[in-house]
Scaffold this active site. Structure first.
Site, PDB file in Angstrom:
ATOM      1  N   LYS A   1       0.853  -1.202   0.000  1.00  0.00           N
ATOM      2  CA  LYS A   1       0.000   0.000   0.000  1.00  0.00           C
ATOM      3  C   LYS A   1       0.882   1.244   0.000  1.00  0.00           C
ATOM      4  O   LYS A   1       1.545   1.556   0.989  1.00  0.00           O
ATOM      5  CB  LYS A   1      -0.896   0.054   1.242  1.00  0.00           C
TER       6      LYS A   1
ATOM      7  N   GLU B   1       9.241   0.997  11.166  1.00  0.00           N
ATOM      8  CA  GLU B   1      10.278   2.027  10.996  1.00  0.00           C
ATOM      9  C   GLU B   1       9.570   3.356  11.211  1.00  0.00           C
ATOM     10  O   GLU B   1       8.767   3.771  10.378  1.00  0.00           O
ATOM     11  CB  GLU B   1      10.889   1.973   9.591  1.00  0.00           C
TER      12      GLU B   1
ATOM     13  N   CYS C   1      13.263  10.428   7.825  1.00  0.00           N
ATOM     14  CA  CYS C   1      13.276   9.942   9.212  1.00  0.00           C
ATOM     15  C   CYS C   1      14.679   9.992   9.809  1.00  0.00           C
ATOM     16  O   CYS C   1      14.828  10.032  11.022  1.00  0.00           O
ATOM     17  CB  CYS C   1      12.686   8.541   9.293  1.00  0.00           C
TER      18      CYS C   1
ATOM     19  N   GLU D   1       9.513  15.447  15.835  1.00  0.00           N
ATOM     20  CA  GLU D   1       9.940  15.299  14.443  1.00  0.00           C
ATOM     21  C   GLU D   1       9.216  16.368  13.613  1.00  0.00           C
ATOM     22  O   GLU D   1       7.988  16.337  13.501  1.00  0.00           O
ATOM     23  CB  GLU D   1       9.565  13.898  13.936  1.00  0.00           C
TER      24      GLU D   1
HETATM   25  P1  NDP Z   1       1.324   8.219   8.505  1.00  0.00           P
HETATM   26  O1  NDP Z   1       2.056   7.462   9.518  1.00  0.00           O
HETATM   27  O2  NDP Z   1      -0.094   8.601   8.757  1.00  0.00           O
HETATM   28  O3  NDP Z   1       1.306   7.449   7.088  1.00  0.00           O
HETATM   29  C1  NDP Z   1       2.221   6.465   6.682  1.00  0.00           C
HETATM   30  C2  NDP Z   1       1.487   5.365   5.924  1.00  0.00           C
HETATM   31  O4  NDP Z   1       0.565   4.703   6.798  1.00  0.00           O
HETATM   32  C3  NDP Z   1       0.643   5.857   4.757  1.00  0.00           C
HETATM   33  O5  NDP Z   1       0.641   4.893   3.725  1.00  0.00           O
HETATM   34  C4  NDP Z   1      -0.726   5.954   5.381  1.00  0.00           C
HETATM   35  O6  NDP Z   1      -1.811   5.923   4.465  1.00  0.00           O
HETATM   36  C5  NDP Z   1      -0.753   4.724   6.258  1.00  0.00           C
HETATM   37  N1  NDP Z   1      -1.711   4.780   7.354  1.00  0.00           N
HETATM   38  C6  NDP Z   1      -2.262   5.871   7.931  1.00  0.00           C
HETATM   39  N2  NDP Z   1      -3.100   5.488   8.912  1.00  0.00           N
HETATM   40  C7  NDP Z   1      -3.104   4.151   8.960  1.00  0.00           C
HETATM   41  C8  NDP Z   1      -3.745   3.169   9.758  1.00  0.00           C
HETATM   42  N3  NDP Z   1      -4.585   3.521  10.714  1.00  0.00           N
HETATM   43  N4  NDP Z   1      -3.506   1.869   9.523  1.00  0.00           N
HETATM   44  C9  NDP Z   1      -2.641   1.479   8.562  1.00  0.00           C
HETATM   45  N5  NDP Z   1      -1.996   2.368   7.763  1.00  0.00           N
HETATM   46  C10 NDP Z   1      -2.202   3.677   7.963  1.00  0.00           C
HETATM   47  O7  NDP Z   1       2.148   9.517   8.178  1.00  0.00           O
HETATM   48  P2  NDP Z   1       1.595  10.882   7.546  1.00  0.00           P
HETATM   49  O8  NDP Z   1       1.640  10.723   6.112  1.00  0.00           O
HETATM   50  O9  NDP Z   1       0.278  11.291   8.117  1.00  0.00           O
HETATM   51  O10 NDP Z   1       2.659  11.920   8.088  1.00  0.00           O
HETATM   52  C11 NDP Z   1       2.478  12.532   9.377  1.00  0.00           C
HETATM   53  C12 NDP Z   1       3.801  12.714  10.081  1.00  0.00           C
HETATM   54  O11 NDP Z   1       4.380  11.461  10.320  1.00  0.00           O
HETATM   55  C13 NDP Z   1       4.875  13.477   9.294  1.00  0.00           C
HETATM   56  O12 NDP Z   1       4.743  14.844   9.418  1.00  0.00           O
HETATM   57  C14 NDP Z   1       6.118  12.949   9.928  1.00  0.00           C
HETATM   58  O13 NDP Z   1       6.414  13.653  11.114  1.00  0.00           O
HETATM   59  C15 NDP Z   1       5.766  11.525  10.257  1.00  0.00           C
HETATM   60  N6  NDP Z   1       6.255  10.586   9.230  1.00  0.00           N
HETATM   61  C16 NDP Z   1       7.404   9.942   9.487  1.00  0.00           C
HETATM   62  C17 NDP Z   1       7.931   9.087   8.557  1.00  0.00           C
HETATM   63  C18 NDP Z   1       9.199   8.409   8.815  1.00  0.00           C
HETATM   64  O14 NDP Z   1       9.750   7.778   7.911  1.00  0.00           O
HETATM   65  N7  NDP Z   1       9.707   8.475  10.018  1.00  0.00           N
HETATM   66  C19 NDP Z   1       7.301   8.865   7.257  1.00  0.00           C
HETATM   67  C20 NDP Z   1       6.062   9.584   7.093  1.00  0.00           C
HETATM   68  C21 NDP Z   1       5.589  10.393   8.051  1.00  0.00           C
HETATM   69  P3  NDP Z   1      -2.400   7.311   3.873  1.00  0.00           P
HETATM   70  O15 NDP Z   1      -1.410   7.763   2.887  1.00  0.00           O
HETATM   71  O16 NDP Z   1      -3.677   6.968   3.264  1.00  0.00           O
HETATM   72  O17 NDP Z   1      -2.536   8.239   5.039  1.00  0.00           O
END
Ligand code: NDP
Length: 453
Positions: free
Chosen positions: A155, A230, A264, A356
């Site tokens: 996904k 991660e 990250c 973060e």
């Molecule tokens: P999320 O953790 O919400 O999203 C990451 C992935 O998880 C996306 O594919 C998302 O889908 C999916 N997801 C969201 N909710 C669920 C759930 N309940 N069950 C299963 N999968 C889910 O990150 P965001 O995109 O909202 O980013 C928000 C913040 O998170 C950023 O500002 C940053 O601080 C942090 N972040 C950190 C990352 C890292 O690598 N450390 C990477 C990304 C974000 P969908 O796209 O549909 O929301």
């Protein structure tokens, strides 16, 4: 209910395309197809599985430019980063294509017979990736998972589905049987959550926010489902006075502003020994102001835009709470631009020091001793990455052992090599990706005793 998502180019705010978001029923159908495809994929002779993965890697190689162009338009990544990311998928597939023939167990001495262990694949693996590095993070999951004999449902993040969809097509073109590697664009609350609850999905590999990671871990407990997480980071870049300050200051911007800080592993806290603090800050200023923030379709661009208007608002919220020391510049016109920004922090309780930001913002703080540097670096719930700049080998050793983080670099900002393990301490995650052992993390160990009698 069926719905669509409009993909937007974050550098221009132009619509790129419209994507159908999978419903729950469609998600179930793809998971069930992956479950049906599993026994034949698991039982394929290892050499044949390896050949198919090598063919997949070759096709990715032939399409590096196409994949990179898609990523530039969808994610605002610079050309240099996007080509590296596509090549990284190729390299990961090539590296793990050697795994099927090497996934050996042990023969353990016992009385009365022999004892053998087998590494058996799990079944269907669900991989959930974020929007910051859509290609590599997907590949770090599906490369070793497929090599170990699992089938995969992937996904992508809602914001950045295009390269994942193309990789799914290339997998099919390479000859992966139907259902072995499927890409399901859709919402986290629909597709992602279904990976956690569907009993046919035996492991969930998640990269993203710590908040969602915790939710996935809690949900997975119901079926004792395997998880790799991660998650976030707040990594420290520790600069001692004896270091090559010019090198440390020149490389510090890329260590945090790469991918516009949406990384990250971003070294978003710089700790500098007090006797070198003023000199380091004066070297950092021109380096930050010199970062070329340009439309990523310009191949000289060193930093692109943030992913979305919402992310820009989030980052601005952090910066509004503090005083900016200096910043770089951004292009005029549309796009979710945010200038590389430096804050001279004085308070370890400020949000900018603790959370973060996921944007091009770095906080710099002085320290007085090696012990204080380690204490400050560890004063966070995260523990993903970090750098140590010093020419004192003993100190490099002591500090790298003292900092609680999964990936450290000495006199460098490098974090990821696909043949070395990657993952976090504390709330930065659970389990390790990459490195020689990654295929094992997509297996369960079966222990069998054969009696002599
Ligand atoms: P999320 O953790 O919400 O999203 C990451 C992935 O998880 C996306 O594919 C998302 O889908 C999916 N997801 C969201 N909710 C669920 C759930 N309940 N069950 C299963 N999968 C889910 O990150 P965001 O995109 O909202 O980013 C928000 C913040 O998170 C950023 O500002 C940053 O601080 C942090 N972040 C950190 C990352 C890292 O690598 N450390 C990477 C990304 C974000 P969908 O796209 O549909 O929301």
């Amino acid at each position: 209910m069926s719905s669509t998502y409009t993909v937007v180019n974050p550098a221009t705010e132009e619509q790129v395309t419209e994507i159908h978001l999978a419903t729950l029923e469609e998600t179930d159908a793809v998971i069930e197809r992956a479950a049906d495809a599993y026994p034949a994929w698991r039982d394929l002779p290892p050499g044949e599985r390896a050949t198919l993965l090598r063919r997949f890697a070759c096709l990715v190689d032939e399409h590096v430019d196409e994949l990179a162009e898609l990523e530039v338009r969808n994610s605002g990544h610079t050309w240099g980063n996007a080509t590296w990311e596509a090549r990284n998928v190729r390299d990961v597939l090539n590296y793990y294509s050697a795994a099927p023939e090497r996934l050996t167990g042990h023969q353990i001495p016992v009385a009365g017979g022999i004892n053998v262990t087998f590494h058996e694949p799990l079944g269907v693996v669900g991989i959930i990736v974020p929007w910051n590095f859509p290609m590599p993070i997907a590949g770090w999951g599906f490369g070793p998972a497929l090599a170990a004999g699992n089938t995969v449902v992937l996904k992508p993040a809602e914001l950045t589905p295009l390269t994942a969809i193309r990789l799914g097509e290339l997998g099919l073109e390479a000859g992966l049987p139907e259902g072995v590697f499927s890409v399901i664009p859709g919402k986290g609350s629909v597709v992602g959550e279904r990976f956690v609850t569907h009993p046919a999905v035996r492991k969930v590999c998640f990269t993203g926010s710590t908040e969602v990671g915790k939710k996935i871990m809690a949900g997975a407990a119901d079926q004792v489902k395997r998880v790799t997480l991660e998650l976030g980071g707040k990594s420290a870049n520790i600069v001692f006075a004896d270091a090559d300050l010019a090198k440390a200051a020149a490389s510090a911007p890329s260590a945090v502003f790469d991918n516009a800080g949406q990384d990250c592993c971003a070294r978003s806290r710089i700790l500098v020994e007090r006797s070198a603090y003023d000199e380091f800050v004066s070297l950092l200023e021109p380096a930050v102001k010199g970062v070329k923030v340009l439309d990523p379709s310009d191949r000289t661009s060193e930093m692109g835009p943030l992913i979305s208007a919402a992310q820009k608002t989030t980052v601005q919220g952090f910066v509004d709470e503090v005083e900016v020391a200096f910043s770089g510049s951004v292009p005029d016109g549309p796009g979710f631009w945010f200038a590389p920004t430096v804050v001279l922090a004085g308070d370890t309780q400020q949000r900018i020091w603790r959370e973060e930001v996921f944007g091009p913002v770095v906080a710099v703080m002085p320290f007085d001793s090696e012990e204080e540097a380690i204490r400050l670096a560890n004063d966070t719930e995260f523990g993903l990455s970090g750098s140590i700049f010093t020419h004192d080998l003993g100190r490099a050793l002591r500090v790298s052992r003292g900092v609680e983080a999964g990936n450290l670099s000495v006199n460098s900002h490098s974090s990821v090599r696909y043949w070395t393990p990657f993952g976090g301490f504390k709330q930065s995650g659970l389990g390790r990706e990459l490195g020689p052992d990654a295929p094992h993390s997509f297996t369960d160990v079966k222990n069998v005793f054969f009696s002599n009698d």
